[in-house]
Structures are given as structure tokens and as C-alpha cells.
Design a protein around this motif. Structure first.
Motif, PDB file in Angstrom:
ATOM      1  N   UNK A   1      48.467  48.447  39.822  1.00 23.73           N
ATOM      2  CA  UNK A   1      47.587  48.301  38.936  1.00 23.73           C
ATOM      3  C   UNK A   1      46.126  48.644  37.869  1.00 23.73           C
ATOM      4  N   UNK A   2      46.276  48.031  37.405  1.00 25.96           N
ATOM      5  CA  UNK A   2      45.407  48.931  36.320  1.00 25.96           C
ATOM      6  C   UNK A   2      44.150  47.759  35.386  1.00 25.96           C
ATOM      7  N   UNK A   3      42.689  48.099  35.569  1.00 29.29           N
ATOM      8  CA  UNK A   3      41.759  47.178  34.673  1.00 29.29           C
ATOM      9  C   UNK A   3      41.112  47.871  33.276  1.00 29.29           C
ATOM     10  N   UNK A   4      41.261  47.358  32.581  1.00 28.17           N
ATOM     11  CA  UNK A   4      41.091  48.440  30.874  1.00 28.17           C
ATOM     12  C   UNK A   4      39.708  47.207  30.546  1.00 28.17           C
ATOM     13  N   UNK A   5      38.978  47.744  29.841  1.00 31.35           N
ATOM     14  CA  UNK A   5      38.440  46.983  28.916  1.00 31.35           C
ATOM     15  C   UNK A   5      39.041  46.938  27.504  1.00 31.35           C
ATOM     16  N   UNK A   6      38.818  45.520  26.436  1.00 31.00           N
ATOM     17  CA  UNK A   6      38.991  44.765  25.213  1.00 31.00           C
ATOM     18  C   UNK A   6      39.086  46.654  24.447  1.00 31.00           C
ATOM     19  N   UNK A   7      38.009  46.751  24.256  1.00 24.60           N
ATOM     20  CA  UNK A   7      37.428  48.782  23.382  1.00 24.60           C
ATOM     21  C   UNK A   7      36.841  49.560  25.270  1.00 24.60           C
ATOM     22  N   UNK A   8      37.183  50.532  24.006  1.00 27.24           N
ATOM     23  CA  UNK A   8      36.163  51.027  25.311  1.00 27.24           C
ATOM     24  C   UNK A   8      34.898  50.899  25.646  1.00 27.24           C
ATOM     25  N   UNK A   9      34.671  51.290  26.746  1.00 26.57           N
ATOM     26  CA  UNK A   9      33.291  50.836  27.843  1.00 26.57           C
ATOM     27  C   UNK A   9      32.287  51.239  26.740  1.00 26.57           C
ATOM     28  N   UNK A  10      31.317  50.154  26.387  1.00 27.69           N
ATOM     29  CA  UNK A  10      29.770  50.510  26.150  1.00 27.69           C
ATOM     30  C   UNK A  10      28.859  51.896  27.269  1.00 27.69           C
ATOM     31  N   UNK A  11      29.066  52.794  26.386  1.00 31.30           N
ATOM     32  CA  UNK A  11      28.054  53.854  26.968  1.00 31.30           C
ATOM     33  C   UNK A  11      27.089  53.089  28.161  1.00 31.30           C
ATOM     34  N   UNK A  12      27.543  54.066  28.898  1.00 31.35           N
ATOM     35  CA  UNK A  12      26.408  54.122  30.344  1.00 31.35           C
ATOM     36  C   UNK A  12      25.986  52.258  30.936  1.00 31.35           C
ATOM     37  N   UNK A  13      27.772  51.760  30.586  1.00 31.54           N
ATOM     38  CA  UNK A  13      27.309  50.836  31.862  1.00 31.54           C
ATOM     39  C   UNK A  13      28.016  51.176  33.074  1.00 31.54           C
ATOM     40  N   UNK A  14      27.698  50.255  34.205  1.00 33.78           N
ATOM     41  CA  UNK A  14      27.250  49.908  35.254  1.00 33.78           C
ATOM     42  C   UNK A  14      28.877  49.670  35.575  1.00 33.78           C
ATOM     43  N   UNK A  15      29.616  49.826  36.750  1.00 34.19           N
ATOM     44  CA  UNK A  15      30.549  49.378  36.981  1.00 34.19           C
ATOM     45  C   UNK A  15      30.223  49.160  38.873  1.00 34.19           C
ATOM     46  N   UNK A  16      31.292  47.569  39.138  1.00 36.49           N
ATOM     47  CA  UNK A  16      31.074  47.616  40.792  1.00 36.49           C
ATOM     48  C   UNK A  16      32.581  47.125  40.432  1.00 36.49           C
ATOM     49  N   UNK A  17      33.488  47.419  41.387  1.00 41.58           N
ATOM     50  CA  UNK A  17      34.350  46.950  41.933  1.00 41.58           C
ATOM     51  C   UNK A  17      35.587  46.571  43.413  1.00 41.58           C
ATOM     52  N   UNK A  18      35.446  45.688  43.710  1.00 41.38           N
ATOM     53  CA  UNK A  18      35.947  45.173  44.839  1.00 41.38           C
ATOM     54  C   UNK A  18      37.346  44.639  45.110  1.00 41.38           C
ATOM     55  N   UNK A  19      37.530  45.791  45.985  1.00 45.70           N
ATOM     56  CA  UNK A  19      39.691  45.402  46.342  1.00 45.70           C
ATOM     57  C   UNK A  19      39.517  44.102  47.767  1.00 45.70           C
ATOM     58  N   UNK A  20      38.869  42.975  47.485  1.00 47.33           N
ATOM     59  CA  UNK A  20      39.305  42.810  48.716  1.00 47.33           C
ATOM     60  C   UNK A  20      40.866  41.631  49.048  1.00 47.33           C
ATOM     61  N   UNK A  21      41.147  42.674  49.269  1.00 46.69           N
ATOM     62  CA  UNK A  21      42.142  42.973  49.956  1.00 46.69           C
ATOM     63  C   UNK A  21      43.067  42.624  51.555  1.00 46.69           C
ATOM     64  N   UNK A  22      41.808  43.178  52.254  1.00 42.87           N
ATOM     65  CA  UNK A  22      42.269  42.551  53.882  1.00 42.87           C
ATOM     66  C   UNK A  22      42.631  41.176  53.958  1.00 42.87           C
TER      67      UNK A  22
END
Length: 385
Positions: A191-212
Motif C-alpha cells: 500500500x502506497x501513500x501519494x500526494x495529490x500533486x508533487x510534494x512541495x520542496x523541503x517538506x518534512x515527512x513523518x510516517x507511522x505504521x502502528x501495525x503491532x
């Protein structure tokens, strides 16, 4: 007053009577006892001797007609489970998950409003599922990637979650600045997450897959996985195949133009296909052997892979006579060596590559096909409607 303890990813169960299934609280008067029972009653959920407790089930110990004075929840090694008593001292709750297949012991004391002490002790055991599935997240921690890079959560080989909605509910993407995007299932195990448009330059991203502990319908999550990464400058590569050139746009402005020889125009199987791809790998020397077309041990420098369909951007000095003039490759974008090196040095994984003008389009079977779908189609591929 006692110390309130909690520790170690765990889960508590309520005290229940084995006969009736009703929560059993300390302070209940035993049958035949004619003396006055203490007013205070301690109840635990999950209950005493509970089995197969889900590791994500909240532990709650509460009291009525009194206040808790001491709560201790420990694992088999005697380590405390982290938790906290409420400000009103009427309840305690854990703040970390329980482990699979573990036995926990709890002890709670309270003073009743009648100044009589009560106490509750017990144990419970958590579930130990036979199938525990791992997942990975890409990009990895501290990566800096291009504005077309998707977030990808993949499950271990051979495992495809049955309850995909449960998976998506456990996934979280936080961005600075805020970016609109959506999850989409590209295969039974990805499963992928994609922005609607290209990412804005210099965006900070934090991903949490709380699957436990998450129930996938055919197994449970083995562990949580996270990633913190950054988006770099905005760079987009554009190839209109009849023009015989590759254009580099940086921050919306044309930064470089390189002559190219693209896939053969006459043979759709050898076109450089239309579509928006991304730079998937960067290889100083790539192996382009293809026995189907009669050549082996073909190595080319400064290679940027843009699909698993066979397309790359790379130098090809052997095709110098056609670069900038004719499209004669088997689908790759051929550049002069100096141009390929200059492009390679300025490229990030995840930089978009937009191809137009060809007779064929890129099939959606490519490893990274996120930008080949319209936004409406992409959203429809989520398990959460």
C-alpha cells in the motif's frame, strides 16, 4: 500512599467470575458471610485468569466507593508495566502495549470511603498468534528524496493482509507543511501513500505504521515501523520523444537541456513509453544486456532507472551519431557521457520523469507506478471509502 507502576508493552484483563462471567470486584461479600462488606470495590479489566487477551486491549483497574492507594502490573520477569493513576485516584490505565504470549500479574489496593482497605490480585495471559507479519516502510529514516517519491508499506513475502482497512487505519502520515494525499493498494501486499500533486520542496515527512497487534484477518502485526525523511528541491525531468532532448526543470524553471536518443518511434515495444515515472535507482554503471535483442555484457555509465519495464536514462557514446537527431534505442533515453554525468550528479531518487510524444504508454505493472493513475482512480484504490 503506594507507588503506581506500569511497564512493558502489555495488556490487562478484567476480573471475571468463572461461573457467571460477571466482573469480580474486591469487596463483594462471599456467600454465607453475615458481616458487613467493605464499601470499596476494585474491578480489573481484563479480569483475573483471563486468557488470550489481545495485546492492544487497554488495561483498566478501577475502584468504586474509595480511592486507589497502590497499583502494580508486572510481566513474568517482574518488570513493571508503564501506566498511570487518574488524578481522582479512581482508575489506573496502561500506557504501553503488552507482549505476545506473556503472563502478567497485577496487584491493586484501595481505601474505601468507610476507611476499610481492599485489595485485588490476579494474573492474565495474552494471545500468541501463530502468524505474525512484518512490514517495511520506504523511504527510510533520514533520506532526502525527490518530489515524486511515494511512501510505500510492504508486507513480508508471501503475506497479504485480508483486512486491508485495518491496515490503513493503523497508518499515519504527518507533513510540514500539510500536504493532501491518500493511500492506495498497488498489490495484495503493498500500500502506497501519494500526494495529490508533487510534494512541495523541503517538506518534512513523518510516517507511522502502528501495525503491532493489529488483526489483519489472517495474522497479526509483528511490530510497529516508522520513518522520518525529507523532500529535497523540486526537480522534474521532461522528455517529449520526438524532440530528441531531455529537459531539466528545477523549481519550475528550465535548468538544463540535454540532447537525447529515445526509444525507436516505429516499434511500440521499443518506445520510451508515455507516463510519469520516477527515478528508482542510481547506478554509476548499469548492466543493459538483453539476449532477446542479441546483445550481452553491455555496460553503460551514469544510469538512472525509471521503471522495471526496462527503461533507464544513461550514457551511450556508441549511439553518439543519433543522440539529438534520431530515436534508435530499445526504450531507454540515451545521453552523451558528459551530459549523463551532469544529470546523474544532480538527481535524487524520486525525481519525476515525465515522458510524452510516444506511441505507447507505460504499463501500470512497473514497480513504481503511482503517478500513472489519475487522482480519482488513486483514491478509489484505498480500502477506506
Amino acid at each position: 500512599m503506594g507507588t503506581f507502576l506500569l511497564a512493558g508493552a502489555l495488556v490487562l484483563t478484567g476480573c471475571t467470575s468463572k461461573d457467571s462471567g460477571t466482573p469480580l470486584g474486591v469487596g463483594d461479600k462471599p456467600a454465607g458471610d453475615t458481616g458487613p462488606a467493605p464499601k470499596a470495590k476494585i474491578v480489573a479489566d481484563p479480569g483475573v485468569d483471563a486468557k488470550d487477551v489481545p495485546v492492544l486491549k487497554p488495561i483498566r483497574i478501577s475502584v468504586t466507593d474509595g480511592q486507589l492507594t497502590d497499583v502494580s502490573v508486572t510481566n513474568a520477569d517482574g518488570k513493571a508495566v508503564k501506566g498511570e493513576v487518574a488524578a481522582d485516584k479512581l482508575s489506573w490505565a496502561n500506557s504501553e502495549h503488552l507482549g505476545y504470549g506473556k503472563t502478567y500479574t497485577y496487584s491493586a489496593k484501595a481505601m474505601g470511603s468507610d476507611n476499610k482497605p481492599v485489595e485485588l490480585k490476579g494474573t492474565f495471559t495474552t494471545m500468541n498468534p501463530a502468524k505474525q507479519a512484518r512490514a517495511t516502510v520506504n523511504p527510510i529514516d533520514n533520506a532526502t528524496v525527490g518530489v515524486g517519491m511515494p511512501i510505500s508499506v510492504k508486507f513480508q513475502e508471501g503475506f497479504a493482509p485480508k483486512d486491508k482497512a485495518a491496515v490503513e487505519k493503523a497508518l499515519k502520515v504527518e507533513t510540514t507543511p500539510k500536504v493532501e494525499g491518500s493511500w492506495a493498494w498497488l498489490s495484495a501486499s503493498q500500500v502506497d501513500w501519494r500526494p495529490k500533486e508533487y510534494w512541495p520542496a523541503n517538506t518534512k515527512v513523518n510516517v507511522s505504521a502502528n501495525l503491532y497487534g493489529v488483526d489483519f484477518g489472517n495474522g497479526y502485526g509483528k511490530s510497529d515501523v516508522t520513518s522520518k525523511f525529507s523532500i529535497g528541491r523540486n526537480q522534474v525531468l521532461k522528455v517529449n520523444t520526438p524532440d530528441h532532448k531531455l529537459l531539466v526543470y528545477r523549481n519550475g524553471s528550465l535548468a538544463a537541456t540535454y540532447p537525447s536518443s529515445n526509444g525507436s518511434d516505429a516499434d511500440p515495444d521499443r518506445n520510451t513509453p508515455n507516463g510519469t515515472m520516477i527515478v528508482m535507482t542510481r547506478e554509476e554503471v548499469g548492466d543493459f544486456s538483453n539476449p532477446k535483442y542479441g546483445y550481452t555484457n553491455v555496460k553503460k555509465k551514469w544510469s538512472l532507472r525509471i521503471s522495471n519495464h526496462g527503461e533507464y536514462i544513461h550514457e551511450n557514446e556508441e549511439n553518439r551519431a543519433n543522440i539529438g537527431r534520431n530515436n534508435t534505442s530499445h526504450g531507454c533515453v540515451n545521453l552523451l557521457e558528459s551530459d549523463a554525468k551532469a544529470l546523474f550528479d544532480t538527481t535524487l531518487l524520486g525525481d519525476p520523469v515525465e515522458v510524452t510524444g510516444a506511441k505507447a504508454s507505460m504499463p501500470t505493472t512497473s514497480d513504481v507506478n503511482d503517478w500513472l493513475f489519475s487522482w480519482d482512480k488513486w483514491k478509489s484504490m484505498s480500502a477506506l471509502k
